[in-house]
Design an enzyme around this catalytic site. Structure first.
Site, short mmCIF file in Angstrom:
data_model
loop_
_atom_site.label_atom_id
_atom_site.label_comp_id
_atom_site.label_asym_id
_atom_site.label_seq_id
_atom_site.Cartn_x
_atom_site.Cartn_y
_atom_site.Cartn_z
N LEU A 110 49.98 35.97 19.01
CA LEU A 110 49.45 35.44 17.76
C LEU A 110 50.16 34.13 17.49
CD1 LEU A 110 49.38 38.61 15.44
CD2 LEU A 110 47.46 37.57 16.67
N ASP A 111 49.43 33.12 17.02
CA ASP A 111 50.05 31.84 16.70
C ASP A 111 51.15 32.04 15.67
OD1 ASP A 111 48.27 30.66 18.39
OD2 ASP A 111 46.92 29.96 16.82
N TRP A 112 52.05 31.08 15.58
CA TRP A 112 53.20 31.21 14.68
C TRP A 112 52.77 31.39 13.23
CZ3 TRP A 112 54.59 28.10 10.56
CH2 TRP A 112 53.88 26.91 10.43
#
Length: 265
Positions: A110-112
């Protein structure tokens, strides 16, 4: 169907990582240095495969024993990188896993700034199958987008849109399930279920129809949800949940899309 049977052989680097010896990257370096032996013979090829049930592996002279499989469900908050180590010193999901002794790895990313359900495990075989496009494992996201998409734009998302890939080439996404959950003051909440995983896929898909993502959360990973977990908290999967994941990962979908990289949404 013989092609769907599990392969007992595993990448040596993955075996060392799953056993908690070091990361896969460090395992490659150990192998190149000649610090790893299999059945008494030095192995210098980082791509070598072994049978964990039959082969004796030593790293720096010490026998490597596989760790017991561990399965962790994390409700990832925004502001954390979905890796165990970050050269820039940013917070990672490892910082949230206090009490987890095994070296577990995220299944996909998952993106930051993306929140939601994230599975972590040291079961490399299961992780590989859950992220392989052949099995079409479903992942559902809730995206807050700018503006309210018209019916035609929603149909495009559902049928597939062309987005840039990791290699710079544009490719069409696979069919997805898309519906409007709610109209909000500055846009809409879209529920999007994918059966593939590409870099920043949801964000690129929504941008392609002129409705950029303002906030994003993964609300389901297959049948798993973050229900009962506050942001930043985790729990072990139950044996029934593990068995259900394994049963799914051996049941590929009828459509077998071409192999694609599985990264952050």
């Amino acid at each position: 169907m013989s092609g769907l049977q599990p392969d007992s052989h595993r990448r040596l680097t993955q075996f060392l990582a799953d056993a908690g010896v070091c990361s896969r990257r460090d395992a490659e370096e150990m192998i190149r240095r000649g610090a790893v032996t299999v059945n008494g013979a030095v192995v210098a090829d980082p791509t070598a495969r072994i049978d964990p049930d039959r082969d004796a592996v030593k790293a720096a002279g010490r026998l490597v024993r596989p760790e017991a499989p561990v399965y962790v469900l994390l409700n990832k908050p925004a502001g954390f990188i979905s890796t165990l180590d970050d050269p820039e010193g940013r917070p990672t999901v490892r910082d949230l896993l206090r009490g987890v002794r095994a070296r577990v790895y995220p299944v996909g990313r998952l993106d930051w700034n993306t929140e939601g359900v994230l599975l972590l495990t040291n079961d490399g075989d299961l992780a590989q199958r859950l992220t392989h496009p052949r099995y079409g494992f479903p992942k559902t996201y809730l995206a807050k987008v700018r503006g309210f998409p018209e019916a035609g734009a929603l149909r495009k998302l559902a049928q597939g849109v062309r987005i840039p890939g990791w290699n710079g080439r544009y490719e069409k996404t696979l069919p997805a399930q898309v519906r409007v959950r709610q109209r909000v003051r500055d846009g809409a909440l879209l529920e999007i279920t994918l059966r593939e995983g590409r870099q920043h896929q949801v964000k690129k898909m929504c941008a392609s129809i002129g409705h950029p993502v303002l906030a994003l959360a993964r609300i389901r990973f297959g049948f798993l949800t973050p229900a009962g977990l506050a942001p930043g908290r985790w729990r072990h999967l139950t044996p029934a949940e593990v068995n259900r994941l394994k049963a799914y990962s051996f049941s590929p979908t009828e459509e077998s899309p071409s192999r694609r990289r599985t990264t952050g949404a």
